[in-house]
Design an enzyme around this catalytic site. Structure first.
Site, PDB file in Angstrom:
ATOM      1  N   HIS A 278      -8.783   1.537  -5.980  1.00 28.59           N
ATOM      2  CA  HIS A 278      -7.933   0.710  -5.109  1.00 28.59           C
ATOM      3  C   HIS A 278      -6.477   1.112  -5.280  1.00 28.59           C
ATOM      4  O   HIS A 278      -6.034   1.387  -6.400  1.00 28.59           O
ATOM      5  CB  HIS A 278      -8.080  -0.776  -5.440  1.00 28.59           C
ATOM      6  CG  HIS A 278      -9.468  -1.288  -5.257  1.00 28.59           C
ATOM      7  ND1 HIS A 278     -10.001  -1.533  -4.017  1.00 28.59           N
ATOM      8  CD2 HIS A 278     -10.433  -1.568  -6.157  1.00 28.59           C
ATOM      9  CE1 HIS A 278     -11.246  -1.954  -4.162  1.00 28.59           C
ATOM     10  NE2 HIS A 278     -11.533  -1.972  -5.449  1.00 28.59           N
TER      11      HIS A 278
ATOM     12  N   TYR B  83       0.787  -1.223   0.000  1.00 34.54           N
ATOM     13  CA  TYR B  83       0.000   0.000   0.000  1.00 34.54           C
ATOM     14  C   TYR B  83       0.824   1.282   0.000  1.00 34.54           C
ATOM     15  O   TYR B  83       0.248   2.366  -0.130  1.00 34.54           O
ATOM     16  CB  TYR B  83      -0.957   0.003   1.203  1.00 34.54           C
ATOM     17  CG  TYR B  83      -1.896  -1.177   1.191  1.00 34.54           C
ATOM     18  CD1 TYR B  83      -2.890  -1.287   0.224  1.00 34.54           C
ATOM     19  CD2 TYR B  83      -1.770  -2.204   2.125  1.00 34.54           C
ATOM     20  CE1 TYR B  83      -3.742  -2.371   0.197  1.00 34.54           C
ATOM     21  CE2 TYR B  83      -2.630  -3.295   2.097  1.00 34.54           C
ATOM     22  CZ  TYR B  83      -3.605  -3.375   1.132  1.00 34.54           C
ATOM     23  OH  TYR B  83      -4.450  -4.455   1.102  1.00 34.54           O
TER      24      TYR B  83
END
Length: 156
Positions: free
Chosen positions: A101, A26
């Protein structure tokens, strides 16, 4: 003069831990960094930026967006792959929806390959880290503009 669009950016569970949770996947940017990126990309549009770890609260935020937003960007995080209730809430919207995302779910575990958001999303942006949000915001605002123009033409 056109009305200023209201862009809702809704974020699901664990995104409050950006920057410390699995940075290899991430990245090191925080959710505050992502919010700043969205606000900059919005170029004057009103941005309502929220995060919750609770499915019911996320659904309530979608219901609020139904009444107040011109367009929705949503990163439902883990709920993307599990929540029929989220899909049902999103189906009540008549505004464009952009699924977003940080990572590319199709390149991850098999259970992440199914999205309950995609069937109602106008488009999906994924796999570009925080830049996914910038792209999603820009696309969402373009969609909002087109949506409003279509609505204006149907009124005339």
């Amino acid at each position: 003069m056109p009305e200023t669009p209201v862009l809702y950016v809704l974020n699901g569970p664990n995104l409050n831990l950006l920057g410390v949770r699995e940075p290899a996947i991430y990245g090191h940017e925080t959710l505050a960094d992502v919010q700043a990126l969205c606000e900059q990309a919005a170029d004057g549009a009103v941005v309502v930026f929220r995060q919750t770890n609770h499915e019911g609260e996320l659904i309530e935020q979608i219901h609020e967006a139904r009444e107040k937003a011109s367009v929705l960007v949503i990163n439902a995080a883990g709920y993307t792959h599990t929540s029929v209730a989220l899909l049902d809430a999103l189906r009540t919207l008549t505004i464009p929806i952009v699924e977003c995302h940080l990572s590319n779910p199709a390149a991850r575990e098999r259970f992440r390959h199914r999205s309950f958001v995609s069937p109602v999303a106008t488009g999906v942006v994924s796999g570009f880290g925080p830049f996914s949000y910038e792209l999603a915001v820009k696309a969402a605002l373009r969609l909002a503009q087109e949506h409003r123009a279509t609505a204006d033409r149907s009124v005339q």
